[in-house]
Enzyme design. Structure first.
Site, PDB file in Angstrom:
ATOM      1  N   GLU A 289     -21.095  12.162 -13.584  1.00  0.00           N
ATOM      2  CA  GLU A 289     -21.069  12.092 -15.049  1.00  0.00           C
ATOM      3  C   GLU A 289     -22.197  11.194 -15.570  1.00  0.00           C
ATOM      4  O   GLU A 289     -22.003  10.373 -16.461  1.00  0.00           O
ATOM      5  CB  GLU A 289     -19.711  11.573 -15.532  1.00  0.00           C
ATOM      6  CG  GLU A 289     -18.540  12.399 -15.030  1.00  0.00           C
ATOM      7  CD  GLU A 289     -17.187  11.893 -15.507  1.00  0.00           C
ATOM      8  OE1 GLU A 289     -17.138  11.201 -16.541  1.00  0.00           O
ATOM      9  OE2 GLU A 289     -16.178  12.202 -14.834  1.00  0.00           O
ATOM     10  N   ASP A 291     -24.982   9.341 -17.377  1.00  0.00           N
ATOM     11  CA  ASP A 291     -25.725   9.124 -18.616  1.00  0.00           C
ATOM     12  C   ASP A 291     -26.125   7.649 -18.665  1.00  0.00           C
ATOM     13  O   ASP A 291     -25.567   6.822 -17.947  1.00  0.00           O
ATOM     14  CB  ASP A 291     -24.963   9.568 -19.874  1.00  0.00           C
ATOM     15  CG  ASP A 291     -23.558   8.997 -20.000  1.00  0.00           C
ATOM     16  OD1 ASP A 291     -23.307   7.888 -19.472  1.00  0.00           O
ATOM     17  OD2 ASP A 291     -22.701   9.649 -20.626  1.00  0.00           O
TER      18      ASP A 291
END
Length: 475
Positions: A289, A291
């Protein structure tokens, strides 16, 4: 894992702001006055009209495949059209449903299932030769109210969980490459998180969930996924010990997901070491995930650091054989969960809100063996050659590098003389000449060319017979 917000913007008109990395534009200046040369500033950028969505160069999915890896993105199924769909299909080799496979989405009322969004994502992936990472089967969050508000005996709760896993995994048997079976089971100190599942079933719910998922689809890879476990620490060590115990018990566990919701400039120094220690247990590792959020507004310095952070994470995965997948948590800032969860923060993904690649995109590409050079839009940066003075055997020349709609952090210009001219001295640049070919690069203090600004350098040269102006290349 975190829920994503969808606030896709209709306009795709903004141009890529090429910041933080050395870039080259494409444009032509054709001033024909005496002493001014035609300039052709060339580069790899192919940004065209409003709505252009593809970055130049080899797609990320192909770069990753060449390294034996898969690069993926979380997606919103209803958005898989137009530019969003084009980028998703071209750049990524795997898709993770941001919300569509969570319990509250697929079974909002007990016994009543809604597969529309999840089916759309799976169908898109199949049409574009992509894997799907199923997300997520057992989590403390985003469960339907009928489940969380119910009064269940342990037997009833276990039966509900087994039925849910069997139904969802069974529906997509053979079409899901990997499942995040258990999501976020630990507190920061490495103790088990208090949740519906832990409180009602004890820590054994994890082994049971993996076993039930394996029974429903023996071919799918089964993961435990968590955040703040990227570096070596109490939480990641608890996860490590759990996976080691499950392996010793013969529980089907194939991989560990490190979410990697990171803050600008804070990539853990032990990331690769941590990936390797999980791999040494005999399981795969995925960055699930990724970011990198920053305090807004973004600027060229922050975007350059973000590019370095993305590159560092992907490079750490690329260095470990059993790190098999890197997934960004949404590829565009227009579809990021960060602003709604961390007020004042954002710009966390590799593409901006107008679907244009940011320096972070090229940081990922470079870590996968591609080009780390960010191309600015066509014509955004250019160079102009002029002769400012001339006498019997010599002349003074100048080159101006200017940008509009992009910026540079370093530059290089080159040309070939057609009249036997020779550079004898240069200032504000380092110039070298071999035969007719001249190449000049910025000095240490003038490599940055801001959007809307320019820099110049000068030189003296000799000539005999004629002093024709050359065609100059920037890049």
């Amino acid at each position: 894992m975190r829920s994503s917000r969808t606030f896709l913007k209709a306009g795709l008109a903004a141009l890529l702001t090429a910041v933080g990395l050395c870039t080259a534009g494409t444009g032509t200046s054709t001033a024909q006055a005496a002493g001014t040369g035609t300039v052709q500033a060339v580069g790899t950028g192919t940004a065209q009209a409003a709505g252009t969505v593809q970055a130049a160069g080899t797609p990320l999915r192909d770069l990753a495949a060449a390294r034996g890896k898969v690069i993926g993105t979380a997606v919103t199924g209803t958005a898989l059209t137009g530019g969003y769909g084009d980028i998703t299909g071209t750049q990524f080799g795997s898709l993770t449903p941001g919300n569509a496979m969570k319990w509250e989405s697929v079974e909002p009322a007990q016994g009543s299932f809604n597969w529309t969004e999840a089916d759309r994502i799976v169908a898109f992936a199949q049409a574009h030769d992509q894997q799907v990472r199923g997300h997520t089967l057992v989590w403390h969050s985003q469960n339907p109210s009928w489940l969380t508000n119910g009064s269940w005996t342990p037997a009833q709760l276990g039966s509900l969980l087994q039925n849910h896993i069997g139904t969802e995994v069974g529906r997509y048997k053979g079409r899901i490459a990997a499942w995040d079976v258990v999501n976020e089971p630990f507190n920061e100190d490495g103790t088990y998180r208090s949740s519906l599942w832990y409180n009602g079933l004890g820590s054994g719910y994890i082994a049971n969930a993996l076993t039930w998922a394996h029974a429903a689809d023996p071919g799918a890879k089964l993961y435990i996924n968590d955040y703040n476990v990227e570096g070596v620490g109490a939480k990641s060590t608890a996860l490590y010990n759990l996976v080691r115990s499950l392996k010793q018990q013969g529980v089907p566990i194939d991989g560990v997901g490190l979410q990697a919701h990171l803050i600008l400039g804070q990539v853990p120094s032990t990331l690769q070491q941590n990936i390797q220690r999980f791999a040494d247990l005999g399981v795969d590792v995925a960055i699930t995930e990724l970011d990198v959020r920053m305090q807004l507004p973004a600027d060229r310095t922050k975007l350059a650091q973000q590019a370095a952070d993305f590159k560092s994470v992907v490079a750490a995965c690329a260095a470990v054989t059993r790190c098999v997948n890197v997934t960004v948590w949404g590829f565009t800032d227009a579809d990021s969960w960060v602003p709604g969860t961390f007020p004042g923060y954002g710009a966390a993904t590799p593409y901006d809100e107008n679907y244009q690649p940011k320096p972070a995109y090229y940081g990922i590409a470079e870590a996968l063996g591609g080009s780390g050079t960010t191309p600015p839009p066509t014509g955004a940066c250019s160079a102009a050659y002029s002769v400012t003075s001339q006498w019997n055997s010599g002349f003074t020349g100048q080159v101006r590098i200017s940008c509009s709609g992009a910026s540079l952090s370093s530059w290089k210009v080159s040309w070939s003389y057609g009249g036997g001219q020779r550079i004898t001295q240069a200032w504000n640049a380092t110039c070298a000449q071999s035969g007719a070919a001249v190449s000049c690069t910025n000095a240490s203090y003038n490599g940055a060319v801001p959007d809307g600004g320019s820099v110049t350098f000068g030189f003296n040269g000799s000539w005999s017979g004629s002093n024709p102006v050359p065609t100059v290349t920037l890049g």
